[in-house]
Design a protein around this motif. Sequence first.
Motif, PDB file in Angstrom:
ATOM      1  N   THR A 105     -14.447 -13.021 -10.038  1.00 60.37           N
ATOM      2  CA  THR A 105     -14.862 -13.165 -11.432  1.00 60.37           C
ATOM      3  C   THR A 105     -15.605 -14.475 -11.652  1.00 60.37           C
ATOM      4  O   THR A 105     -16.577 -14.537 -12.422  1.00 60.37           O
ATOM      5  CB  THR A 105     -13.642 -13.069 -12.363  1.00 60.37           C
ATOM      6  OG1 THR A 105     -12.944 -11.859 -12.089  1.00 60.37           O
ATOM      7  CG2 THR A 105     -14.059 -13.090 -13.821  1.00 60.37           C
ATOM      8  N   VAL A 106     -15.174 -15.532 -10.984  1.00 60.77           N
ATOM      9  CA  VAL A 106     -15.905 -16.800 -11.057  1.00 60.77           C
ATOM     10  C   VAL A 106     -17.315 -16.606 -10.539  1.00 60.77           C
ATOM     11  O   VAL A 106     -18.288 -17.094 -11.132  1.00 60.77           O
ATOM     12  CB  VAL A 106     -15.174 -17.891 -10.249  1.00 60.77           C
ATOM     13  CG1 VAL A 106     -16.030 -19.150 -10.151  1.00 60.77           C
ATOM     14  CG2 VAL A 106     -13.829 -18.221 -10.891  1.00 60.77           C
ATOM     15  N   LEU A 107     -17.471 -15.867  -9.448  1.00 62.19           N
ATOM     16  CA  LEU A 107     -18.786 -15.683  -8.849  1.00 62.19           C
ATOM     17  C   LEU A 107     -19.708 -14.833  -9.714  1.00 62.19           C
ATOM     18  O   LEU A 107     -20.922 -15.051  -9.729  1.00 62.19           O
ATOM     19  CB  LEU A 107     -18.643 -15.046  -7.468  1.00 62.19           C
ATOM     20  CG  LEU A 107     -18.085 -15.973  -6.381  1.00 62.19           C
ATOM     21  CD1 LEU A 107     -17.700 -15.196  -5.140  1.00 62.19           C
ATOM     22  CD2 LEU A 107     -19.102 -17.065  -6.037  1.00 62.19           C
ATOM     23  N   ILE A 108     -19.177 -13.886 -10.456  1.00 64.95           N
ATOM     24  CA  ILE A 108     -20.053 -13.037 -11.260  1.00 64.95           C
ATOM     25  C   ILE A 108     -20.313 -13.598 -12.651  1.00 64.95           C
ATOM     26  O   ILE A 108     -21.274 -13.190 -13.311  1.00 64.95           O
ATOM     27  CB  ILE A 108     -19.531 -11.592 -11.361  1.00 64.95           C
ATOM     28  CG1 ILE A 108     -18.170 -11.525 -12.037  1.00 64.95           C
ATOM     29  CG2 ILE A 108     -19.498 -10.935 -10.002  1.00 64.95           C
ATOM     30  CD1 ILE A 108     -17.645 -10.115 -12.201  1.00 64.95           C
ATOM     31  N   THR A 109     -19.474 -14.525 -13.090  1.00 64.56           N
ATOM     32  CA  THR A 109     -19.694 -15.099 -14.424  1.00 64.56           C
ATOM     33  C   THR A 109     -20.235 -16.518 -14.370  1.00 64.56           C
ATOM     34  O   THR A 109     -20.856 -16.978 -15.334  1.00 64.56           O
ATOM     35  CB  THR A 109     -18.405 -15.081 -15.255  1.00 64.56           C
ATOM     36  OG1 THR A 109     -17.392 -15.834 -14.585  1.00 64.56           O
ATOM     37  CG2 THR A 109     -17.913 -13.654 -15.463  1.00 64.56           C
ATOM     38  N   LEU A 137     -28.936 -15.272 -17.800  1.00 64.39           N
ATOM     39  CA  LEU A 137     -28.865 -15.811 -16.436  1.00 64.39           C
ATOM     40  C   LEU A 137     -27.496 -15.636 -15.780  1.00 64.39           C
ATOM     41  O   LEU A 137     -27.211 -16.280 -14.770  1.00 64.39           O
ATOM     42  CB  LEU A 137     -29.237 -17.300 -16.427  1.00 64.39           C
ATOM     43  CG  LEU A 137     -30.713 -17.645 -16.539  1.00 64.39           C
ATOM     44  CD1 LEU A 137     -30.938 -19.133 -16.308  1.00 64.39           C
ATOM     45  CD2 LEU A 137     -31.572 -16.842 -15.574  1.00 64.39           C
ATOM     46  N   ALA A 138     -26.677 -14.773 -16.296  1.00 60.51           N
ATOM     47  CA  ALA A 138     -25.358 -14.559 -15.698  1.00 60.51           C
ATOM     48  C   ALA A 138     -25.505 -14.088 -14.254  1.00 60.51           C
ATOM     49  O   ALA A 138     -26.315 -13.192 -13.961  1.00 60.51           O
ATOM     50  CB  ALA A 138     -24.584 -13.530 -16.495  1.00 60.51           C
ATOM     51  N   PRO A 139     -24.747 -14.656 -13.326  1.00 59.95           N
ATOM     52  CA  PRO A 139     -24.806 -14.203 -11.933  1.00 59.95           C
ATOM     53  C   PRO A 139     -24.439 -12.737 -11.752  1.00 59.95           C
ATOM     54  O   PRO A 139     -24.743 -12.136 -10.718  1.00 59.95           O
ATOM     55  CB  PRO A 139     -23.798 -15.122 -11.230  1.00 59.95           C
ATOM     56  CG  PRO A 139     -23.718 -16.341 -12.088  1.00 59.95           C
ATOM     57  CD  PRO A 139     -23.887 -15.840 -13.492  1.00 59.95           C
ATOM     58  N   ALA A 140     -23.776 -12.134 -12.743  1.00 56.53           N
ATOM     59  CA  ALA A 140     -23.456 -10.706 -12.671  1.00 56.53           C
ATOM     60  C   ALA A 140     -24.691  -9.859 -12.449  1.00 56.53           C
ATOM     61  O   ALA A 140     -24.594  -8.719 -11.955  1.00 56.53           O
ATOM     62  CB  ALA A 140     -22.752 -10.274 -13.959  1.00 56.53           C
ATOM     63  N   ALA A 141     -25.867 -10.396 -12.775  1.00 59.00           N
ATOM     64  CA  ALA A 141     -27.113  -9.655 -12.578  1.00 59.00           C
ATOM     65  C   ALA A 141     -27.309  -9.246 -11.123  1.00 59.00           C
ATOM     66  O   ALA A 141     -27.991  -8.256 -10.836  1.00 59.00           O
ATOM     67  CB  ALA A 141     -28.298 -10.508 -13.044  1.00 59.00           C
ATOM     68  N   PHE A 169     -16.560  -5.887 -18.169  1.00 59.38           N
ATOM     69  CA  PHE A 169     -15.854  -6.994 -18.826  1.00 59.38           C
ATOM     70  C   PHE A 169     -16.606  -8.304 -18.627  1.00 59.38           C
ATOM     71  O   PHE A 169     -16.681  -9.140 -19.533  1.00 59.38           O
ATOM     72  CB  PHE A 169     -14.433  -7.115 -18.269  1.00 59.38           C
ATOM     73  CG  PHE A 169     -13.673  -5.817 -18.295  1.00 59.38           C
ATOM     74  CD1 PHE A 169     -13.340  -5.212 -19.494  1.00 59.38           C
ATOM     75  CD2 PHE A 169     -13.303  -5.186 -17.115  1.00 59.38           C
ATOM     76  CE1 PHE A 169     -12.656  -4.008 -19.532  1.00 59.38           C
ATOM     77  CE2 PHE A 169     -12.613  -3.984 -17.133  1.00 59.38           C
ATOM     78  CZ  PHE A 169     -12.291  -3.385 -18.342  1.00 59.38           C
ATOM     79  N   ALA A 170     -17.170  -8.465 -17.437  1.00 57.73           N
ATOM     80  CA  ALA A 170     -17.814  -9.734 -17.087  1.00 57.73           C
ATOM     81  C   ALA A 170     -19.031 -10.033 -17.951  1.00 57.73           C
ATOM     82  O   ALA A 170     -19.348 -11.204 -18.198  1.00 57.73           O
ATOM     83  CB  ALA A 170     -18.221  -9.726 -15.608  1.00 57.73           C
ATOM     84  N   VAL A 171     -19.735  -9.012 -18.445  1.00 58.44           N
ATOM     85  CA  VAL A 171     -20.943  -9.277 -19.244  1.00 58.44           C
ATOM     86  C   VAL A 171     -20.616  -9.979 -20.552  1.00 58.44           C
ATOM     87  O   VAL A 171     -21.507 -10.564 -21.181  1.00 58.44           O
ATOM     88  CB  VAL A 171     -21.736  -7.969 -19.512  1.00 58.44           C
ATOM     89  CG1 VAL A 171     -22.256  -7.369 -18.218  1.00 58.44           C
ATOM     90  CG2 VAL A 171     -20.898  -6.953 -20.286  1.00 58.44           C
TER      91      VAL A 171
END
Length: 448
Positions: A339-343, A208-212, A410-412
């Motif tokens: 980075t906060v928004l994608i993680t 469910l990571a927002p990085a999706a 990196f974020a994943v």
Amino acid sequence: MCRLDLAAAAAGALLVIVAAVVGTVIERANGSLHVNWPPLYASWFPHLGPGTPAALVVAAVVILHGPSLAARLPWRRLVLAGWAAGMAWTAALALIDGWRTGIAGRLTTAYEYLTVIRRFDDLGPALRGFTQHILDNAPDHWPAHVAGHPPAAVLTFVGLDRIGLGGGGWAGIWCITVGTSAVAAVLIALRALTDEPTARRAAPFLVLAPAAVWVGTSADGYFAAVAAWSLALLALAATRRTGHPAAAALASGLLFGLTCYLSYGLTLVALIAAAILLLTRTVRPLPLAAAGAALVAAVFTLAGFSWWEGYHLLVERYYQGAAAVRPYAYWVWGNLACTVLITGLATVAGLRRVLVAAPTALRGLRPSAGPLRAPSDRLAVLVLAVLLALLVADLSGMSKAETERIWLPFAVWLPAACAVLPDARRRTWLTAQAVLALLVNHLLYTGW
């Protein structure tokens, strides 16, 4: 819920708010940020779409049943289920913008790879002359994304076209399918480097990571998966958690080499690879991994492409565009808001706990200390290596804006920090992750 976890999440949210307010003021004053909705490369566009119901259903299923399924599924089924759930989540989010806008049209814009496919009909001359078209003032210069990456990126889509899978639809499906496999790769690496319970606790958060939102659909999601599998195979080779450690080491090197020829900046993945070798206290996989990476480099070099020449020309091209005016003083911390928004805020809370454990974990890396035993300490070292790679990328000045996409490789890994959050609050934190992704995708039209 731990007050310190909440405070960390609140601090992350505040960073995003400050970046949005300050960025909006700067953009309205002089337009130097070159983004419509700072700190993201996005525009305000509240909307619903065909993917909305599916995204809500996937989020609800993972929130309600993800933790329990992650705890009891046989390991191999969990890895496949994580990949499948990540794919469903990513595709549903992309389809909020519709099939054409969200998936099929993403890689066909003027900036993207598919616009130059026909220029690679004669592959040899195209590779030998690749660097001649990087600069913005060069004849027939490449579009931004082709110029900004080594040729393996565009060659991926040339290859798809050659086997009959041409066009934006197939390219989008490729990026989502391969990109979401990073969930499986990170799970495998976590199990090898920490322990199975840690990997199982992290699984729903990786899904469910927002990085999706950006994995579907961007080529950087595909790059993220290639890098993740390189590291996962290195972890298996170093811990000998596979019956064929030599093959895993060689495959890791081949994928690392490919990673470097997909994106110049992903050479920083070497920092995470070094942390894996440090954690496992072995360099056994290194010769074969290095041989694999060297083989990829040799193939491209013999084909006529010079990585170093391409990199130096890219730096020049970078400052021929918006980067020349984008203020470093804003983006050096605005990128962290991205980075906060994608993680997600759950990841911020998890990172707080990881950083608290970091001093003990780092002391345990001393040669006289013996191998790190606590899975939480081993997780801390892995996450710290990812943060170090991000910090180097940030300070380099070559990542001014658009890091919600560029930093996906990196974020994943960072949602793995959520494994240390209390079990009793996991569904609450998962809800926070899903809500953030849904809000971003429904309220904004994200670029690239």
